[in-house]
Design a protein around this motif. Sequence first.
Motif, mmCIF file in Angstrom:
data_model
loop_
_atom_site.group_PDB
_atom_site.id
_atom_site.type_symbol
_atom_site.label_atom_id
_atom_site.label_comp_id
_atom_site.label_asym_id
_atom_site.label_seq_id
_atom_site.Cartn_x
_atom_site.Cartn_y
_atom_site.Cartn_z
ATOM 1 N N SER A 1 -0.389 -6.423 8.633
ATOM 2 C CA SER A 1 0.750 -7.294 8.860
ATOM 3 C C SER A 1 1.700 -7.193 7.679
ATOM 4 O O SER A 1 1.337 -6.694 6.613
ATOM 5 C CB SER A 1 0.287 -8.746 9.057
ATOM 6 O OG SER A 1 -0.179 -9.293 7.841
ATOM 7 N N GLY A 2 2.894 -7.696 7.873
ATOM 8 C CA GLY A 2 3.899 -7.695 6.818
ATOM 9 C C GLY A 2 5.274 -7.584 7.437
ATOM 10 O O GLY A 2 5.423 -7.304 8.631
ATOM 11 N N TYR A 3 6.269 -7.793 6.615
ATOM 12 C CA TYR A 3 7.639 -7.755 7.089
ATOM 13 C C TYR A 3 8.041 -6.323 7.423
ATOM 14 O O TYR A 3 7.438 -5.366 6.928
ATOM 15 C CB TYR A 3 8.567 -8.343 6.017
ATOM 16 C CG TYR A 3 9.909 -8.736 6.563
ATOM 17 C CD1 TYR A 3 10.033 -9.840 7.388
ATOM 18 C CD2 TYR A 3 11.045 -7.990 6.284
ATOM 19 C CE1 TYR A 3 11.262 -10.206 7.923
ATOM 20 C CE2 TYR A 3 12.279 -8.353 6.800
ATOM 21 C CZ TYR A 3 12.379 -9.458 7.618
ATOM 22 O OH TYR A 3 13.591 -9.811 8.146
ATOM 23 N N MET A 4 9.064 -6.173 8.280
ATOM 24 C CA MET A 4 9.538 -4.822 8.583
ATOM 25 C C MET A 4 9.935 -4.152 7.269
ATOM 26 O O MET A 4 10.494 -4.785 6.375
ATOM 27 C CB MET A 4 10.692 -4.837 9.582
ATOM 28 C CG MET A 4 12.008 -5.342 9.085
ATOM 29 S SD MET A 4 13.306 -5.168 10.327
ATOM 30 C CE MET A 4 13.788 -6.872 10.500
ATOM 31 N N GLY A 5 9.568 -2.892 7.152
ATOM 32 C CA GLY A 5 9.859 -2.150 5.931
ATOM 33 C C GLY A 5 8.756 -2.227 4.896
ATOM 34 O O GLY A 5 8.852 -1.599 3.842
ATOM 35 N N SER A 6 7.694 -2.969 5.185
ATOM 36 C CA SER A 6 6.607 -3.099 4.208
ATOM 37 C C SER A 6 5.677 -1.883 4.192
ATOM 38 O O SER A 6 4.865 -1.750 3.289
ATOM 39 C CB SER A 6 5.793 -4.375 4.465
ATOM 40 O OG SER A 6 5.163 -4.332 5.722
ATOM 41 N N GLY A 7 5.800 -1.018 5.182
ATOM 42 C CA GLY A 7 5.000 0.211 5.201
ATOM 43 C C GLY A 7 3.842 0.191 6.175
ATOM 44 O O GLY A 7 2.937 1.025 6.089
ATOM 45 N N VAL B 1 -2.189 -6.961 -0.244
ATOM 46 C CA VAL B 1 -1.951 -5.791 -1.084
ATOM 47 C C VAL B 1 -0.459 -5.707 -1.393
ATOM 48 O O VAL B 1 0.362 -5.630 -0.478
ATOM 49 C CB VAL B 1 -2.409 -4.494 -0.368
ATOM 50 C CG1 VAL B 1 -2.099 -3.270 -1.213
ATOM 51 C CG2 VAL B 1 -3.881 -4.548 -0.037
ATOM 52 N N ALA B 2 -0.127 -5.713 -2.678
ATOM 53 C CA ALA B 2 1.266 -5.526 -3.097
ATOM 54 C C ALA B 2 1.641 -4.055 -2.912
ATOM 55 O O ALA B 2 0.856 -3.164 -3.247
ATOM 56 C CB ALA B 2 1.437 -5.942 -4.547
ATOM 57 N N THR B 3 2.815 -3.805 -2.353
ATOM 58 C CA THR B 3 3.214 -2.422 -2.059
ATOM 59 C C THR B 3 4.315 -1.897 -2.971
ATOM 60 O O THR B 3 4.569 -0.697 -2.976
ATOM 61 C CB THR B 3 3.694 -2.278 -0.599
ATOM 62 O OG1 THR B 3 4.916 -2.996 -0.444
ATOM 63 C CG2 THR B 3 2.655 -2.784 0.376
ATOM 64 N N ASP B 4 4.976 -2.762 -3.729
ATOM 65 C CA ASP B 4 6.068 -2.308 -4.593
ATOM 66 C C ASP B 4 5.565 -1.249 -5.569
ATOM 67 O O ASP B 4 4.476 -1.372 -6.138
ATOM 68 C CB ASP B 4 6.653 -3.469 -5.398
ATOM 69 C CG ASP B 4 7.469 -4.428 -4.549
ATOM 70 O OD1 ASP B 4 7.391 -4.350 -3.310
ATOM 71 O OD2 ASP B 4 8.174 -5.266 -5.145
ATOM 72 N N ASP B 5 6.351 -0.206 -5.745
ATOM 73 C CA ASP B 5 6.064 0.863 -6.713
ATOM 74 C C ASP B 5 4.751 1.579 -6.451
ATOM 75 O O ASP B 5 4.146 2.132 -7.374
ATOM 76 C CB ASP B 5 6.089 0.314 -8.156
ATOM 77 C CG ASP B 5 7.413 -0.337 -8.502
ATOM 78 O OD1 ASP B 5 8.471 0.226 -8.136
ATOM 79 O OD2 ASP B 5 7.397 -1.423 -9.116
ATOM 80 N N LYS B 6 4.278 1.559 -5.205
ATOM 81 C CA LYS B 6 3.057 2.280 -4.840
ATOM 82 C C LYS B 6 3.362 3.245 -3.714
ATOM 83 O O LYS B 6 4.166 2.959 -2.838
ATOM 84 C CB LYS B 6 1.960 1.312 -4.375
ATOM 85 C CG LYS B 6 1.398 0.427 -5.454
ATOM 86 C CD LYS B 6 0.291 -0.439 -4.881
ATOM 87 C CE LYS B 6 -0.259 -1.387 -5.916
ATOM 88 N NZ LYS B 6 -1.206 -2.344 -5.305
ATOM 89 N N THR B 7 2.661 4.362 -3.716
ATOM 90 C CA THR B 7 2.785 5.312 -2.614
ATOM 91 C C THR B 7 1.951 4.809 -1.438
ATOM 92 O O THR B 7 1.090 3.928 -1.597
ATOM 93 C CB THR B 7 2.274 6.705 -3.022
ATOM 94 O OG1 THR B 7 0.864 6.619 -3.272
ATOM 95 C CG2 THR B 7 3.004 7.239 -4.256
ATOM 96 N N ILE B 8 2.189 5.391 -0.288
ATOM 97 C CA ILE B 8 1.392 5.072 0.893
ATOM 98 C C ILE B 8 -0.086 5.341 0.623
ATOM 99 O O ILE B 8 -0.952 4.567 1.014
ATOM 100 C CB ILE B 8 1.910 5.871 2.111
ATOM 101 C CG1 ILE B 8 3.275 5.337 2.544
ATOM 102 C CG2 ILE B 8 0.929 5.829 3.266
ATOM 103 C CD1 ILE B 8 3.975 6.185 3.585
#
Length: 173
Positions: A6-12, A154-161
């Motif tokens: 889950s997460g907002y659109m654009g979260s990956g 899980v924080a996604t900022d500054d992380k690759t897929i």
Amino acid sequence: MKIILSGYMGSGKSGVGEMLGAKMKLPFLDLDDEIVKVEQRDIPKIFADSGEIYFRRKETEILSALLDSTQDFVLSLGGGTPCYGNNLDLMRNNKNTSLVYLKTSLEELKRRLWEGRFSRPLISHLETPEVLEDFIRKHLFERTYYYNQSDIIVATDDKTIEEVSDDIIFRLE
């Protein structure tokens, strides 16, 4: 095991879901794609012809069927899925299901979404980055309560897929 992103659109959710499925040798499903298969029309057409309430009911119906299946998978939700009706309870009360929130900052979401906004019907009409930021801010305010009830955040900022996928796998073990 059913892993639900889950997460907002654009979260990956889609990119992470595909990689996570491949790494865990599980099929990757996208809830919107599953709705399109059943409805035989794309999401903007469903909204235009039948409205959001119809779409949300269909979304819950298909989510429930997936959760009731014996199939293991990685599933990417729509950004609003956990916030509608009893969807959150359906996911949280399902055995062998882990709900994962891909937490992405407002600034990062704005950056990711601004360039690709024309491919997203909900934001294609927004004319400036500032208006987009306000739009995202409002939704995050409404949705964060639901997202934060996930089993894993899980924080996604500054992380690759790949880094996000590996983080999820580590937390599942």
